[in-house]
Write a protein that holds these residues in place. Structure first.
Motif, PDB file in Angstrom:
ATOM      1  N   UNK A   1       1.184  -1.489  -0.168  1.00  0.00           N
ATOM      2  CA  UNK A   1      -0.013  -0.281   0.011  1.00  0.00           C
ATOM      3  C   UNK A   1       0.847   1.447   0.072  1.00  0.00           C
ATOM      4  N   UNK A   2       0.827   1.937  -1.091  1.00  0.00           N
ATOM      5  CA  UNK A   2       1.836   3.017  -1.259  1.00  0.00           C
ATOM      6  C   UNK A   2       0.609   4.147  -1.161  1.00  0.00           C
ATOM      7  N   UNK A   3       0.868   5.674  -0.193  1.00  0.00           N
ATOM      8  CA  UNK A   3       0.224   6.799  -0.504  1.00  0.00           C
ATOM      9  C   UNK A   3       1.094   7.916  -1.061  1.00  0.00           C
ATOM     10  N   UNK A   4       0.464   8.995  -1.965  1.00  0.00           N
ATOM     11  CA  UNK A   4       1.054   9.499  -2.822  1.00  0.00           C
ATOM     12  C   UNK A   4       0.818  10.796  -1.427  1.00  0.00           C
ATOM     13  N   UNK A   5       1.920  11.181  -0.583  1.00  0.00           N
ATOM     14  CA  UNK A   5       1.846  11.936   0.213  1.00  0.00           C
ATOM     15  C   UNK A   5       1.114  13.548  -0.190  1.00  0.00           C
ATOM     16  N   UNK A   6       0.798  14.249   0.791  1.00  0.00           N
ATOM     17  CA  UNK A   6      -0.204  15.809   0.855  1.00  0.00           C
ATOM     18  C   UNK A   6       0.910  16.023  -0.396  1.00  0.00           C
ATOM     19  N   UNK A   7      -0.019  16.730  -1.244  1.00  0.00           N
ATOM     20  CA  UNK A   7       0.974  17.914  -1.645  1.00  0.00           C
ATOM     21  C   UNK A   7       2.162  17.502  -3.053  1.00  0.00           C
ATOM     22  N   UNK A   8       1.909  16.054  -3.382  1.00  0.00           N
ATOM     23  CA  UNK A   8       2.444  15.184  -4.542  1.00  0.00           C
ATOM     24  C   UNK A   8       1.717  14.652  -4.963  1.00  0.00           C
ATOM     25  N   UNK A   9       2.053  14.506  -6.721  1.00  0.00           N
ATOM     26  CA  UNK A   9       1.367  13.053  -7.305  1.00  0.00           C
ATOM     27  C   UNK A   9      -0.659  13.224  -7.014  1.00  0.00           C
ATOM     28  N   UNK A  10      -1.016  12.456  -7.022  1.00  0.00           N
ATOM     29  CA  UNK A  10      -2.349  12.580  -7.128  1.00  0.00           C
ATOM     30  C   UNK A  10      -3.258  12.923  -5.601  1.00  0.00           C
ATOM     31  N   UNK A  11      -2.537  12.906  -5.074  1.00  0.00           N
ATOM     32  CA  UNK A  11      -3.189  14.148  -3.381  1.00  0.00           C
ATOM     33  C   UNK A  11      -2.379  15.320  -3.328  1.00  0.00           C
ATOM     34  N   UNK A  12      -2.393  15.932  -4.438  1.00  0.00           N
ATOM     35  CA  UNK A  12      -1.635  17.259  -4.628  1.00  0.00           C
ATOM     36  C   UNK A  12      -1.976  18.708  -4.142  1.00  0.00           C
ATOM     37  N   UNK A  13      -3.742  18.188  -4.349  1.00  0.00           N
ATOM     38  CA  UNK A  13      -4.800  18.943  -3.597  1.00  0.00           C
ATOM     39  C   UNK A  13      -5.153  19.015  -2.729  1.00  0.00           C
ATOM     40  N   UNK A  14      -4.681  18.537  -1.839  1.00  0.00           N
ATOM     41  CA  UNK A  14      -4.680  18.102  -0.347  1.00  0.00           C
ATOM     42  C   UNK A  14      -4.954  19.154  -0.182  1.00  0.00           C
ATOM     43  N   UNK A  15      -4.867  20.260   1.140  1.00  0.00           N
ATOM     44  CA  UNK A  15      -5.312  21.372   1.891  1.00  0.00           C
ATOM     45  C   UNK A  15      -4.668  21.269   2.961  1.00  0.00           C
ATOM     46  N   UNK A  16      -3.946  22.187   3.900  1.00  0.00           N
ATOM     47  CA  UNK A  16      -3.142  22.411   4.618  1.00  0.00           C
ATOM     48  C   UNK A  16      -2.012  22.181   4.889  1.00  0.00           C
TER      49      UNK A  16
END
Length: 303
Positions: free
Chosen positions: A58-73
């Protein structure tokens, strides 16, 4: 048994975290949470995943990167660790092996301190223990010292995907190790920007994490509390394929004296990137990952 790959998402504070998953069709022989580096994405793990078809990875994209680039905060090690707990919850992962490359190693160490019952073992890949960076640097100088051209490219715009691939083909780190998996990884990194394309990770996010990693308290506290079985694998060459790598010999000796519970092995003939993102590096790392996950499974069975 070949692994199946899919992408999904996990809700976290500020949005949805993109997650890549490799899993077998039948029962998994083990599982691991994989945490990538500062300007990277989950596709950095493709070579390693290909060698571990029986595991659930299980490999997430960290917030602010890749598909998680729009995660706010805000970002920072504590925020990433909290996101990783949400991923563990979403996949019902009970204290698995946690593997971190580069900045992902630091996130993994902070995760093990913030949620010690959720981490079985740590496998740190050229990260996780403090780098030898001079004190008193400005945020800009700190980012430039640690990341160099890696940070500079975040402000660049590219005409198309081919131009971005050409940029990386000329990079000394990948002179011997260009693969189709790398092309997929770099293409995934791009987002629209005016009349061209730019890397998904912003300079601001990178700077925030880099400063927190080197000057914040979370990592220092987590290392002082480190109780989880931990192995560190280092690369003899750095981000530009230069010697020494991120952990010069004297610095590494000092760190291993400070943290004697951390086991260490140097992986031969790789740099900071190709330790993970090359067939040669993956062939070295995958057995360590499988062994660590197996050790965790045996410990769990004995409880």
């Amino acid at each position: 048994m070949p692994a199946r790959y899919r992408r999904t998402s996990v809700p976290v504070e500020g949005g949805d975290l993109a997650v890549g998953v490799w899993e077998p069709d039948g029962d998994a022989v083990g599982e691991a949470l994989l945490i990538h580096g500062v300007t990277s994405s989950h596709l950095a793990w493709a070579h390693i995943a290909a060698l571990l078809p029986g595991m659930r990875l299980v490999a997430p994209d960290l917030r602010g990167r890749g598909g998680s680039r729009e995660v706010a905060g805000p970002a920072g090690m504590a925020a990433h660790a909290a996101d990783m707990v949400a991923v563990l919850d979403a996949f019902a992962m009970d204290a698995p092996l946690v593997v971190g490359h580069s900045m992902g190693g630091f996130v993994a160490v902070v995760l093990a301190d913030a949620a010690p019952d959720r981490v079985g073992r740590l496998l740190l890949l050229d990260g996780g223990l403090p780098l030898g960076v001079p004190a008193g640097l400005t945020p800009e100088d700190l980012v430039a010292t640690v990341l160099g051209p890696t940070a500079a490219r975040l402000s660049m715009t590219f005409a198309d995907t081919a131009a971005y691939l050409d940029f990386w083909r000329a990079h000394p780190a990948f002179a011997r190790d260009w693969t189709p998996e790398l092309e997929d990884y770099f293409a995934y990194d791009l987002v629209e920007s005016g009349s061209g394309l730019r890397p998904a990770t912003t300079y601001e996010t990178t700077a925030e994490d880099t400063v927190d990693l080197h000057t914040g308290a979370a990592l220092r506290v987590a290392l002082d509390h480190l109780r989880v079985p931990t192995t560190l694998l280092t690369a003899p060459r750095g981000l530009l394929d230069e010697a020494p790598g991120l952990y010069a010999a004297e610095r590494l000796e000092e760190l291993l004296r400070l943290y004697p519970s951390v086991a260490h092995r140097e992986v031969p003939d790789v740099n900071h990137y190709t330790l993970v993102m090359s067939p040669r590096g993956a062939e070295e790392v995958a057995p360590d990952l499988l062994a660590a996950a197996g050790a965790r499974s045996e410990e769990g069975a004995g409880r």
